[in-house]
Motif scaffolding. Structure first.
Motif, PDB file in Angstrom:
ATOM      1  N   ASP A   1       0.772  -1.203   0.030  1.00  0.00           N
ATOM      2  CA  ASP A   1      -0.153  -0.164   0.001  1.00  0.00           C
ATOM      3  C   ASP A   1       0.838   1.259   0.062  1.00  0.00           C
ATOM      4  N   ILE A   2       2.056   1.121   0.152  1.00  0.00           N
ATOM      5  CA  ILE A   2       2.931   2.380   0.634  1.00  0.00           C
ATOM      6  C   ILE A   2       3.007   3.247  -0.794  1.00  0.00           C
ATOM      7  N   PRO A   3       3.356   2.802  -1.814  1.00  0.00           N
ATOM      8  CA  PRO A   3       3.268   3.680  -3.044  1.00  0.00           C
ATOM      9  C   PRO A   3       2.220   4.445  -3.168  1.00  0.00           C
ATOM     10  N   THR A   4       1.100   3.879  -3.333  1.00  0.00           N
ATOM     11  CA  THR A   4      -0.166   4.436  -3.585  1.00  0.00           C
ATOM     12  C   THR A   4      -0.566   5.614  -2.345  1.00  0.00           C
ATOM     13  N   ALA A   5      -0.275   5.220  -1.083  1.00  0.00           N
ATOM     14  CA  ALA A   5      -0.314   6.195  -0.032  1.00  0.00           C
ATOM     15  C   ALA A   5       0.574   7.222   0.036  1.00  0.00           C
ATOM     16  N   ILE A   6       1.817   7.231  -0.667  1.00  0.00           N
ATOM     17  CA  ILE A   6       2.588   8.314  -0.703  1.00  0.00           C
ATOM     18  C   ILE A   6       2.221   9.164  -1.814  1.00  0.00           C
ATOM     19  N   LYS A   7       1.849   8.333  -2.996  1.00  0.00           N
ATOM     20  CA  LYS A   7       1.382   9.181  -4.236  1.00  0.00           C
ATOM     21  C   LYS A   7       0.254  10.201  -3.771  1.00  0.00           C
ATOM     22  N   THR A   8      -0.709   9.425  -3.212  1.00  0.00           N
ATOM     23  CA  THR A   8      -2.144  10.401  -2.780  1.00  0.00           C
ATOM     24  C   THR A   8      -1.478  11.567  -1.806  1.00  0.00           C
TER      25      THR A   8
ATOM     26  N   ASN B   1       0.117  14.331  -3.753  1.00  0.00           N
ATOM     27  CA  ASN B   1      -0.576  14.941  -4.648  1.00  0.00           C
ATOM     28  C   ASN B   1      -1.197  16.385  -4.023  1.00  0.00           C
ATOM     29  N   ARG B   2      -1.337  16.360  -2.830  1.00  0.00           N
ATOM     30  CA  ARG B   2      -1.592  17.645  -1.906  1.00  0.00           C
ATOM     31  C   ARG B   2      -0.662  17.500  -0.646  1.00  0.00           C
ATOM     32  N   PRO B   3       0.502  18.198  -0.947  1.00  0.00           N
ATOM     33  CA  PRO B   3       1.424  18.066   0.302  1.00  0.00           C
ATOM     34  C   PRO B   3       0.895  18.351   1.644  1.00  0.00           C
ATOM     35  N   GLU B   4      -0.258  19.243   1.610  1.00  0.00           N
ATOM     36  CA  GLU B   4      -0.743  19.833   3.180  1.00  0.00           C
ATOM     37  C   GLU B   4      -1.263  18.617   3.502  1.00  0.00           C
ATOM     38  N   ARG B   5      -1.625  17.636   2.981  1.00  0.00           N
ATOM     39  CA  ARG B   5      -2.300  16.247   3.699  1.00  0.00           C
ATOM     40  C   ARG B   5      -1.209  15.394   4.619  1.00  0.00           C
TER      41      ARG B   5
ATOM     42  N   LEU C   1       9.280   0.960   3.977  1.00  0.00           N
ATOM     43  CA  LEU C   1       8.692   1.933   4.953  1.00  0.00           C
ATOM     44  C   LEU C   1       9.390   3.124   5.234  1.00  0.00           C
ATOM     45  N   LEU C   2      10.656   2.687   5.684  1.00  0.00           N
ATOM     46  CA  LEU C   2      11.652   3.579   6.210  1.00  0.00           C
ATOM     47  C   LEU C   2      12.276   4.497   4.915  1.00  0.00           C
ATOM     48  N   VAL C   3      12.304   4.058   3.979  1.00  0.00           N
ATOM     49  CA  VAL C   3      12.864   4.761   2.828  1.00  0.00           C
ATOM     50  C   VAL C   3      11.751   6.183   2.582  1.00  0.00           C
ATOM     51  N   GLN C   4      10.617   5.674   2.612  1.00  0.00           N
ATOM     52  CA  GLN C   4       9.263   6.542   2.577  1.00  0.00           C
ATOM     53  C   GLN C   4       9.549   7.829   3.773  1.00  0.00           C
TER      54      GLN C   4
END
Length: 469
Positions: free
Chosen positions: A56-63, A66-70, A114-117
């Protein structure tokens, strides 16, 4: 009629929060599309907690990008590592070395992703908790959706359930090259049977430089291994506690250990050579000196939890400058392997129940646990006097302490039995010291005199109480 846009923000938030289910869903996206206010409310709810597996990590980070304030909305990351299922035959035997190594590699690779992200996670100045857990779908406790469930029957007849992982911990191999300052709280979930190895805990302490709060666990139950295995693990944990980031002010520490179920046996000796101090006990005491809140479970009972054997220029008296709350559940066994409680000849020996080693294979059950019986209900007067002398000395150096609760650990009829407890309450200049138990315990006059002297030097009006329960 008042339109939605004219409603108070509090009412709009209640409407949206009741309409939403947990997680990011199509339902949430429909609600968020109403207008910017609704979108803001929806995102504050849905991004508050991220539940992630490694895929799930790639999708969550991309989301989030998309709006960094998230990023500022996220308060908790619940990260779960899913290990392979076991075959029906494997469920009836203890994990093999190859299975454990396989699980270690899966855990390590998942954590590294996870730690890389997290290394690139922006520091928002807000609380960000990381919860870590791991399970196999064929474990006795496993994650079903967002709920942890416990199976009582197993996969097949003869399933060892939680005993399949007896003594195994998940290693985190390799170093971590960059710090992760964004994480402020580290939690290892109690509802998960899998423990992270001490070396991995130590690595995470050194990586999460912004920690302010820790909720950690130690597997200390190595009865099937040589004594040096347990001593080595406790030494490693002592080093890890010494490297807790300087900003940590709240610590919950759960040590998984059970003393001999047959109390005619003595415990393992953990003090090495002529050194009568247990390294983990000393490290725990030093770590608590930095804390505001301490909640510990499963430490071995000894005066050194509160006061060193010797105080000198090289080993000064401990001071807990900011400690306000302490709760400690301690075993009635000390690090030398001796009991703090004596057999009560007026009470029958009672059988313990529901301890994790009761349903182990017979050949795997230590002799000290083969016939679980207990009759040590009476506190050893001299040993517990020394214990409470140390507690009194420590409280002298806890100027902000408001509450202390100490509880002796024993298991009777499948529940925690309150055979002995102590409470200290302070409200300004008024304080109470309460001893309770069955049978009751009363410190000797020298201990009470030392406590009165402590109260005088701290300008406290101290009262003593004794309770049967």
């Amino acid at each position: 009629m008042v339109g939605l846009s004219q409603m108070p923000l509090e009412i709009l938030e209640d409407i949206v929060h009741h309409a939403l289910s947990s997680g990011i869903s199509s339902k949430a996206s429909h609600i968020a599309s109403v207008n910017r206010i609704w979108q803001s409310i929806v995102e504050s709810k849905t991004f508050q907690e991220l539940r992630l597996g490694v895929l799930d990590i790639p999708t969550a980070i991309k989301t989030l990008h998309n709006r960094p304030e998230r990023f500022t909305l996220v308060r908790r990351i619940v990260f779960t590592v899913i290990l392979p299922r076991y075959t029906a035959i494997d469920c009836t035997v203890v994990e093999s070395d190859s299975e454990r190594f396989r699980n270690d590699l899966i855990f390590t690779r998942s954590m590294k992703v996870l730690l890389v992200q997290l290394q690139a996670w922006p520091s928002t100045g807000r609380t960000l908790e990381l919860q870590i857990s791991a399970f196999s779908p064929s474990d006795q406790r496993y994650l079903n959706g967002n709920q942890w469930v416990r199976s009582s029957f197993g996969v097949v007849l003869g399933d060892l359930l939680h005993n399949r992982t007896y003594g195994s911990t998940l290693e985190l191999y390799g170093g971590i090259d960059k710090p992760v300052p964004a994480i402020t709280k580290l939690t290892f979930r109690d509802d998960c049977e899998r423990y992270v190895a001490v070396s991995g805990v130590h690595q995470l302490f050194c990586t999460f430089t912004g920690l302010r709060d820790i909720d950690i666990r130690l597997w200390d139950f190595y009865k099937h291994s040589p004594d040096f295995t347990r001593r080595s693990t406790r030494r490693q944990m002592a080093k890890a506690l010494g490297d807790i980031p300087s900003g940590v002010r709240s610590m919950r520490f759960h040590v998984k250990y059970y003393p001999p179920a047959d109390q005619t046996f003595m415990g393992q000796r953990l003090c090495e050579g002529n050194n009568e101090s247990d390294p983990l006990t000393v490290a725990y005491r030093k770590a608590t000196q930095k804390m505001t809140i301490v909640d510990a479970h499963g430490m071995l009972g000894t005066p050194e939890l509160f006061w060193p054997k010797q105080v000198n220029p090289a080993n000064p008296a401990p001071i807990w400058s900011n400690l306000r709350y302490m709760e400690l559940y301690f075993h009635i066994l000390d690090p030398t392997g001796e009991w703090l409680f004596e057999p009560d000849e007026h009470e029958p020996r009672r059988q313990q129940a529901d301890l994790p080693f009761h349903d182990l294979p017979a050949h795997f059950t230590p002799q000290e646990d083969a016939r679980p019986m207990q009759n040590r209900f009476t506190a050893h007067q001299n040993k517990m006097d020394q214990f409470y002398l140390a507690v009194g000395k420590a409280i002298m150096n806890m100027p902000k302490l408001e509450r202390m609760h100490l509880q002796a650990l024993t298991y009777l009829n499948g529940r925690l039995s309150p055979l002995h407890f102590f409470m200290f309450r302070s409200d300004g200049r008024f304080a109470r010291a309460i001893w309770g138990g069955d049978p009751p315990f009363t410190p000797n006059k020298d201990v009470l005199k030392a406590w009165r002297r402590m109260a005088y030097e701290r300008s406290l009006f101290l009262t003593f109480e004794w309770r049967a329960r």
